[in-house]
Design a protein around this motif. Structure first.
Motif, PDB file in Angstrom:
ATOM      1  N   UNK A 299     -85.082 -10.200   3.280  1.00  0.00           N
ATOM      2  CA  UNK A 299     -86.054 -11.083   3.924  1.00  0.00           C
ATOM      3  C   UNK A 299     -85.557 -11.623   5.262  1.00  0.00           C
ATOM      4  N   UNK A 300     -86.450 -11.982   6.147  1.00  0.00           N
ATOM      5  CA  UNK A 300     -86.052 -12.457   7.481  1.00  0.00           C
ATOM      6  C   UNK A 300     -85.493 -13.874   7.454  1.00  0.00           C
ATOM      7  N   UNK A 301     -84.307 -13.983   6.857  1.00  0.00           N
ATOM      8  CA  UNK A 301     -83.629 -15.281   6.821  1.00  0.00           C
ATOM      9  C   UNK A 301     -82.308 -15.144   7.545  1.00  0.00           C
ATOM     10  N   UNK A 302     -81.844 -16.227   8.141  1.00  0.00           N
ATOM     11  CA  UNK A 302     -80.518 -16.209   8.766  1.00  0.00           C
ATOM     12  C   UNK A 302     -79.531 -16.757   7.735  1.00  0.00           C
ATOM     13  N   UNK A 303     -78.560 -15.932   7.360  1.00  0.00           N
ATOM     14  CA  UNK A 303     -77.598 -16.325   6.331  1.00  0.00           C
ATOM     15  C   UNK A 303     -76.889 -17.602   6.764  1.00  0.00           C
ATOM     16  N   UNK A 304     -76.576 -18.473   5.785  1.00  0.00           N
ATOM     17  CA  UNK A 304     -75.852 -19.687   6.172  1.00  0.00           C
ATOM     18  C   UNK A 304     -74.483 -19.289   6.681  1.00  0.00           C
ATOM     19  N   UNK A 305     -74.078 -19.925   7.748  1.00  0.00           N
ATOM     20  CA  UNK A 305     -72.808 -19.575   8.393  1.00  0.00           C
ATOM     21  C   UNK A 305     -73.034 -18.763   9.649  1.00  0.00           C
ATOM     22  N   UNK A 306     -74.150 -18.022   9.696  1.00  0.00           N
ATOM     23  CA  UNK A 306     -74.455 -17.250  10.914  1.00  0.00           C
ATOM     24  C   UNK A 306     -75.380 -18.065  11.808  1.00  0.00           C
ATOM     25  N   UNK A 307     -75.337 -17.743  13.051  1.00  0.00           N
ATOM     26  CA  UNK A 307     -76.220 -18.447  13.971  1.00  0.00           C
ATOM     27  C   UNK A 307     -77.418 -17.589  14.397  1.00  0.00           C
ATOM     28  N   UNK A 308     -77.230 -16.282  14.426  1.00  0.00           N
ATOM     29  CA  UNK A 308     -78.357 -15.411  14.757  1.00  0.00           C
ATOM     30  C   UNK A 308     -78.606 -14.466  13.590  1.00  0.00           C
ATOM     31  N   UNK A 309     -79.807 -13.901  13.596  1.00  0.00           N
ATOM     32  CA  UNK A 309     -80.193 -13.028  12.494  1.00  0.00           C
ATOM     33  C   UNK A 309     -79.375 -11.740  12.531  1.00  0.00           C
ATOM     34  N   UNK A 310     -79.042 -11.235  11.335  1.00  0.00           N
ATOM     35  CA  UNK A 310     -78.347  -9.952  11.258  1.00  0.00           C
ATOM     36  C   UNK A 310     -79.314  -8.828  11.601  1.00  0.00           C
ATOM     37  N   UNK A 311     -78.744  -7.731  12.035  1.00  0.00           N
ATOM     38  CA  UNK A 311     -79.585  -6.554  12.227  1.00  0.00           C
ATOM     39  C   UNK A 311     -80.013  -6.030  10.866  1.00  0.00           C
ATOM     40  N   UNK A 312     -81.183  -5.409  10.804  1.00  0.00           N
ATOM     41  CA  UNK A 312     -81.596  -4.787   9.555  1.00  0.00           C
ATOM     42  C   UNK A 312     -82.420  -5.659   8.647  1.00  0.00           C
ATOM     43  N   UNK A 313     -82.704  -6.878   9.067  1.00  0.00           N
ATOM     44  CA  UNK A 313     -83.598  -7.682   8.224  1.00  0.00           C
ATOM     45  C   UNK A 313     -85.035  -7.291   8.514  1.00  0.00           C
ATOM     46  N   UNK A 314     -85.922  -7.717   7.596  1.00  0.00           N
ATOM     47  CA  UNK A 314     -87.333  -7.366   7.774  1.00  0.00           C
ATOM     48  C   UNK A 314     -87.892  -8.037   9.024  1.00  0.00           C
ATOM     49  N   UNK A 315     -88.915  -7.391   9.566  1.00  0.00           N
ATOM     50  CA  UNK A 315     -89.545  -7.861  10.801  1.00  0.00           C
ATOM     51  C   UNK A 315     -90.320  -9.148  10.520  1.00  0.00           C
ATOM     52  N   UNK A 316     -89.914 -10.279  11.109  1.00  0.00           N
ATOM     53  CA  UNK A 316     -90.558 -11.547  10.734  1.00  0.00           C
ATOM     54  C   UNK A 316     -91.952 -11.744  11.338  1.00  0.00           C
ATOM     55  N   UNK A 317     -92.205 -11.111  12.479  1.00  0.00           N
ATOM     56  CA  UNK A 317     -93.434 -11.432  13.196  1.00  0.00           C
ATOM     57  C   UNK A 317     -94.702 -11.068  12.398  1.00  0.00           C
ATOM     58  N   UNK A 318     -94.803  -9.817  11.874  1.00  0.00           N
ATOM     59  CA  UNK A 318     -95.999  -9.509  11.089  1.00  0.00           C
ATOM     60  C   UNK A 318     -96.129 -10.419   9.888  1.00  0.00           C
ATOM     61  N   UNK A 319     -94.994 -10.803   9.321  1.00  0.00           N
ATOM     62  CA  UNK A 319     -95.055 -11.681   8.143  1.00  0.00           C
ATOM     63  C   UNK A 319     -95.697 -13.005   8.498  1.00  0.00           C
ATOM     64  N   UNK A 320     -95.309 -13.545   9.653  1.00  0.00           N
ATOM     65  CA  UNK A 320     -95.902 -14.823  10.061  1.00  0.00           C
ATOM     66  C   UNK A 320     -97.400 -14.659  10.273  1.00  0.00           C
ATOM     67  N   UNK A 321     -97.785 -13.542  10.901  1.00  0.00           N
ATOM     68  CA  UNK A 321     -99.209 -13.315  11.153  1.00  0.00           C
ATOM     69  C   UNK A 321     -99.972 -13.188   9.838  1.00  0.00           C
ATOM     70  N   UNK A 322     -99.386 -12.425   8.900  1.00  0.00           N
ATOM     71  CA  UNK A 322    -100.099 -12.191   7.646  1.00  0.00           C
ATOM     72  C   UNK A 322    -100.189 -13.478   6.825  1.00  0.00           C
ATOM     73  N   UNK A 323     -99.136 -14.279   6.887  1.00  0.00           N
ATOM     74  CA  UNK A 323     -99.137 -15.502   6.092  1.00  0.00           C
ATOM     75  C   UNK A 323    -100.344 -16.371   6.431  1.00  0.00           C
TER      76      UNK A 323
END
Lengths: 137, 798, 127
Positions: free
Chosen positions: C54-78
């Motif tokens: 899922x498009x979450x930023x793991x705790x401890x990291x500051x930016x999203x890792x590569x390979x996570x799901x695309x958050x933008x369509x999810x926001x639109x669909x929500x």
């Protein structure tokens, strides 16, 4: 609805759902959740309560008319955006406050206010629709 | 210059107020403006005669290259002076002619606005500005022709003029834009300065035809000549102004203006000569056929416009000089004659030629104006009309041009000679005729303009040097686009043009002598023919029939038909672009992933069950199953937020659907017959296939993740949130979300409103009305009395 | 993987269109519901599929890792899900009220706004 099990369980269930909905709303910024989902859970809590306990009881439980809640939420969301104008940013730019006693707290922000607004709109509008439909003529 | 163009508009808006303040002397007050404009434009005469050109420019829409640019050269200055000078007398004349009319103020408002539009048109240097003013003249002319809007004939004439000239205006717009595109400039003077670019451009023919369509409709060339005589429904000041000197000359102006850019080619010459010549003859014949003074003048105007187009088509220096000289002469004598016709109508109550005679004693000034103008129109020396006609023959006789051109010109001029004497002399001489009113001379305003213009015709004939150096010469040079020697004179020796003039006068006298017989004969022949005026009605009926046909085809009143059309268009819109893009879709065999397969089958099964099942409750449950499947898809592919939301929504949807559907009748089996099943099935499968193909094409193409990456980088660092989806919703794209929750709120309010309506007022008559089957009934059923009766009926029966 | 879901989306669209064209108000409602789901899936799949991250930023990291799901369509669909639900509810109530007023669920008989007896437009010469 005349199911004894449902009528017995519902007050507890609804209360838990309502609590859970607020939890989902607040955790939403960092983990799955947020105003939309929280609002849907909250609305379901009232819908179930109305089915089990009757509409009149549900209306008493929610205190104010649901559509008023929705309107308040919309107003809150809009006002949370106005705050940023006062700080010289564009409308709806997030503003954060990090109090010195709790520098890691991430809840004192207009963004959370906005999300609460979303939550209230969804709860109010959908509970309102459900109540209206459950009403027998 | 901008102020000069806009001033008539500003004053025009104030005209009704001025009328209220000053009463019937409003004409004298408002005429001050065109008089002032005449003086303003006159100051440019010197510089322009010396060969200068002036430009004025104010930015309007700089991004689109549209400027309020004005350009003053010999051509535009001559037009501007004619417009403002004649306009001065027309405003006076209108004040006197419509004295006491309730709407005089409004009439003067339209008239002044027209004046401003016409000035803007002839002075514009920007193609878009030119078009805007062009259309403004069409619109103000519509208002003026339809001034007597309580008469059906006026309304028809106004609409006809608008349809014809407005339609031509659209063609002109396209032509002008093509020119601007081809020449790389919106500036008319820039475009025309290098005409070869336009003439050698592959779009030349298209530009030419479109511009000609605009010019020919405006200047009433065959086959669009019919609107001008019909426009005589307008009050006479309008005819004297718009339909002699100004608006109808706009097309001629356009051709003259475009001559350096589009002219000179063989097709230009042929088209202009053929249409102009045909218009000359047709207009002159129709003028003799009529016996109404205004209609006769209108038809000779058509003929004169044809002659002008014809001369511009010939395009030799002498022909262009002739065109400008004739235009100058025509504006004066035709304006005067229209005003004379109006005064005669005003003084006697009729415009019928055969009822008018011997008015000279009672209306001396009008008679003098009519006679002088008629002499100029008939082309007799020493009037300026004679010089113009001589130059026409010089134009047609010069070079190796075929003799047919001269023959056409002689025939047209001879016919106009006859009409000139019929209109300008016949009503004033001989025994007094039998008229509805006792003939009487009008006030000063009614004859001052006509007499002035008529006398000027004589003045410029005697002192042709003024006309040559100040008006005709600079204008002809502007039209040609190259310098030339212009030398107008009254008598150049006994040469071929003089012979042509003598033939003209002889023929004209014959026509005049036999006028009534020719007219009666023409009436029998011409009226039996099909004409474009009837064609206009048939065309308009055709348009309405087409509109009804299309409406009947598309607006069936059946919801499913609307959806069918929408879906077909949607499928085409989705599929067609895919055929033209270059993304290759390779179908690879899907991997054997048990989870995905089973979730997909679950979703599909739910969907299919919704489609097939006849029981309402099972259908709703199947719907829930399908929604559950979609939620699983979201869950499997990393969208927990969506999955939860989907689950909640599914649950709530099933609940409210169950609540509502229980109150609706049973679902029953699908009522569609085999044919409809087949048709709807084909449409459905097409949409499905189109969407699947679309999705495959999208996923085969590379994905631009720039925006998603941007959110991923800044979600925590700038917005302090780890759930990127939620941060997008409440922070990055919060404005969207605000709009969306507004929609949710509105939906809630709407639902409450819909349900509350019934409860609060169950017997509202509006409700009962909706309850009735009013389809197929006469609209009279909506009459309140009928409706109330229907409601009573229902109440007694229930 | 996209192929399976693309075919699924296509079939759902086909089902919804077939239901929408039926002329029965209830089937029309069901068709709208299916249409909403099909559209959400369409947007979701066009944003590409990523398994179980899922498009979450793991705790401890500051930016999203590569390979996570695309958050933008999810926001639109929500938001799309919630809005389509509100509109679905509105449509339901509207249909119910239409049935109450017109006493039919056949859309062919619902012709208050466009009755059979149309008035003819004016012709040019009558103006």
């Amino acid at each position: 609805m005349n199911s004894l099990i449902l009528r017995t369980a519902t007050p507890l269930l609804s209360g838990l759902m309502l609590l859970f909905s607020i939890y989902v709303l607040l955790r939403g910024h960092n983990e799955p959740g947020g105003g939309f989902i929280g609002g849907l859970i909250g609305a379901s809590a009232f819908a179930i309560y109305a089915i089990a306990e009757g509409l009149a009881a549900a209306r008493r439980a929610i205190v104010v008319p649901p559509i008023t809640i929705a309107g308040t939420g919309l107003l809150l969301a809009a006002l949370s955006g106005v705050a940023s104008i006062l700080f010289g940013d564009a409308f709806l730019t997030g503003q954060w406050w990090f109090p010195s006693f709790a520098p890691d707290m991430k809840y004192a922000s207009t963004v959370v206010l906005f999300d609460v607004g979303v939550y209230l709109v969804v709860v109010g509008a959908i509970a309102g629709i459900a109540f209206a439909l459950e009403e027998r003529e | 210059m901008l102020a000069a163009t806009l001033a008539p508009f500003v004053l025009g808006v104030c005209a009704p107020l001025v009328r209220r303040l000053l009463g019937d002397s409003v004409g004298w007050a408002l005429a001050v403006l065109p008089a002032g404009l005449t003086i303003y434009f006159a100051q440019f005469l010197g510089p322009i005669a010396a060969g200068e050109t002036l430009t004025f420019s104010t930015e309007w829409v700089p991004a689109a290259g549209i400027a309020l640019a004005f350009y003053v050269d010999g051509l535009s200055l001559m037009f501007a002076l004619l417009i403002s000078f004649i306009g001065t007398f027309i405003v006076l004349y209108a004040g006197a002619y419509l004295k006491g009319h309730a709407d005089l103020g409004r009439f003067l408002m339209f008239l002044l606005m027209f004046m401003g539009s016409m000035l803007g048109l002839v002075l514009s240097d920007n193609v878009v500005t030119l078009f805007v003013f062009w259309e403004l003249t069409s619109i103000t002319s519509f208002l003026l022709i339809g001034f007597n809007h309580d008469k059906a004939r006026s309304r028809r004439a106004a609409l006809q003029a608008l349809v014809v000239t407005g339609g031509g205006g659209l063609a002109l717009l396209a032509g002008l834009l093509l020119m601007a595109q081809a020449g790389g400039s919106m500036n008319l003077s820039t475009l025309l300065a290098d005409g070869d670019v336009l003439r050698e451009h592959p779009w030349y023919l298209a530009m030419l035809l479109l511009v000609l369509a605009g010019a020919f409709t405006k200047s009433a060339q065959v086959p669009f000549h019919f609107w001008l005589p019909n426009a005589m429904e307008a009050p006479t000041p309008v005819s004297a102004y718009l339909h002699s000197a100004t608006m109808v000359k706009a097309g001629v102006y356009l051709l003259a203006r475009m001559n350096p850019g589009l002219g000179g080619t063989e097709i230009w010459q042929v088209l202009l000569m053929v249409f102009g010549g045909a218009t000359l003859i047709a207009g002159a014949i129709l003028a003799l056929r009529n016996t109404d003074l205004k209609l006769m003048l209108a038809q000779t105007t058509v003929a004169s416009l044809g002659l002008l187009v014809f001369l511009i088509g010939i395009g030799t220096p002498l022909a262009l000089q002739a065109a400008m000289a004739y235009l100058f002469a025509h504006s004066m004598f035709k304006g005067a004659l229209f005003m004379v016709a109006g005064s005669v109508d005003h003084g006697t109550g009729t415009r019928e030629l055969h009822r008018l005679s011997g008015l000279g004693r009672a209306m001396p000034f009008t008679a003098a104006a009519g006679a002088l103008a008629a002499l100029s129109m008939s082309g007799l020396p020493p009037f300026f009309g004679f010089i113009a006609k001589e130059w026409v023959y010089k134009g047609t006789l010069g070079g190796e041009l075929p003799m047919i051109l001269t023959a056409v010109a002689i025939l047209g001029n001879a016919l106009m000679f006859a009409v000139a004497f019929l209109v300008g002399f016949k009503p004033f001489f001989g025994k007094p005729g039998d008229t509805p009113h006792t003939p009487h001379e009008g006030t000063l305003g009614l004859w001052a303009g006509a007499l002035t213009l008529a006398v000027l015709g004589l003045f410029f004939g005697l002192f042709s040097g003024f006309a040559e150096s100040l008006f005709v010469g600079p204008a002809a040079i502007a039209v040609a686009g190259t310098p030339m020697l212009v030398d107008l004179y009254l008598w150049g020796g006994f040469k071929a043009p003089v012979v042509a003039s003598i033939i003209t006068v002889a023929l004209g006298a014959l026509f005049f002598w036999q006028g009534r017989r020719i007219s009666d004969w023409l009436a029998r022949v011409v009226d039996a023919l099909w004409g474009p005026d009837k064609g206009y009605d048939q065309f308009m009926d055709g348009v309405v029939a087409l509109a009804r046909g299309v409406t009947g085809l598309l607006q069936t009143g059946l919801l499913r038909r609307y959806m069918l059309i929408t879906f077909l268009v949607l499928a085409a819109a989705v599929v067609l672009p895919q055929l033209f893009d270059s993304i290759g879709v390779t179908l690879q065999a899907p991997p054997v992933d048990l989870l995905v397969w089973s979730v997909a089958l679950l979703t599909l099964g739910g969907g299919l069950a919704v489609m097939i099942i006849r029981s309402r409750l099972i259908a709703i449950m199947s719907m829930g199953v399908m929604g559950l499947g979609v939620a699983f898809v979201f869950l499997i592919f990393g969208a927990p937020d969506l999955a939860f939301t989907q689950l909640m929504v599914e649950t709530l949807s099933v609940v409210i659907l169950a609540l509502v559907i229980a109150r609706l009748p049973v679902l029953g089996r699908d009522q569609r017959g085999p044919a409809r099943v087949l048709r709807d099935g084909i449409v459905a499968v097409s949409i499905g296939a189109a969407m699947a193909a679309l999705l495959l094409t999208i996923t085969a193409a590379p994905l631009d993740i720039g925006l998603s990456a941007y959110f991923g980088e800044r979600s925590y660092t700038e917005a302090f949130g780890r759930n990127i989806v939620n941060v997008i919703l409440v922070d990055f794209r919060a404005l969207d979300t605000l709009g969306e929750i507004a929609v949710v709120t509105i939906a809630g309010v709407a639902v409450l409103g819909l349900l509350a309506f019934r409860r609060s007022d169950p017997d509202a008559s509006g409700q009962e009305l909706i309850g009735q089957d009013i389809s197929g009934r006469d609209p009279a059923a909506l009459d309140p009395a009928v409706r109330d009766e229907a409601i009573r009926d229902r109440e007694t029966t229930s | 993987m996209e192929t399976i879901l693309a075919v699924l989306v296509g079939l759902l669209f086909a089902i919804s269109v077939y239901l929408l064209l039926s002329g029965s108000l209830i089937r029309l409602i069901l068709g709208v519901f299916v249409l909403g789901n099909a559209t959400h899936l369409l947007i979701f799949v066009s944003g590409r599929l990523t398994r179980e991250s899922p498009p979450l930023i793991e705790s401890g990291l500051k930016v999203a890792e590569a390979g996570i799901a695309n958050p933008l369509p999810q926001a639109l669909i929500l938001t799309a899900i919630v809005i389509s639900f509100s509109l679905f509810a509105f449509l339901l109530v509207l249909s119910y009220r239409a049935y109450q007023s017109l006493d039919t669920i056949d859309t062919d008989d619902m012709r208050v706004a466009e009755p059979h007896a149309e008035t003819l437009p004016m012709r040019g010469r009558d103006v």
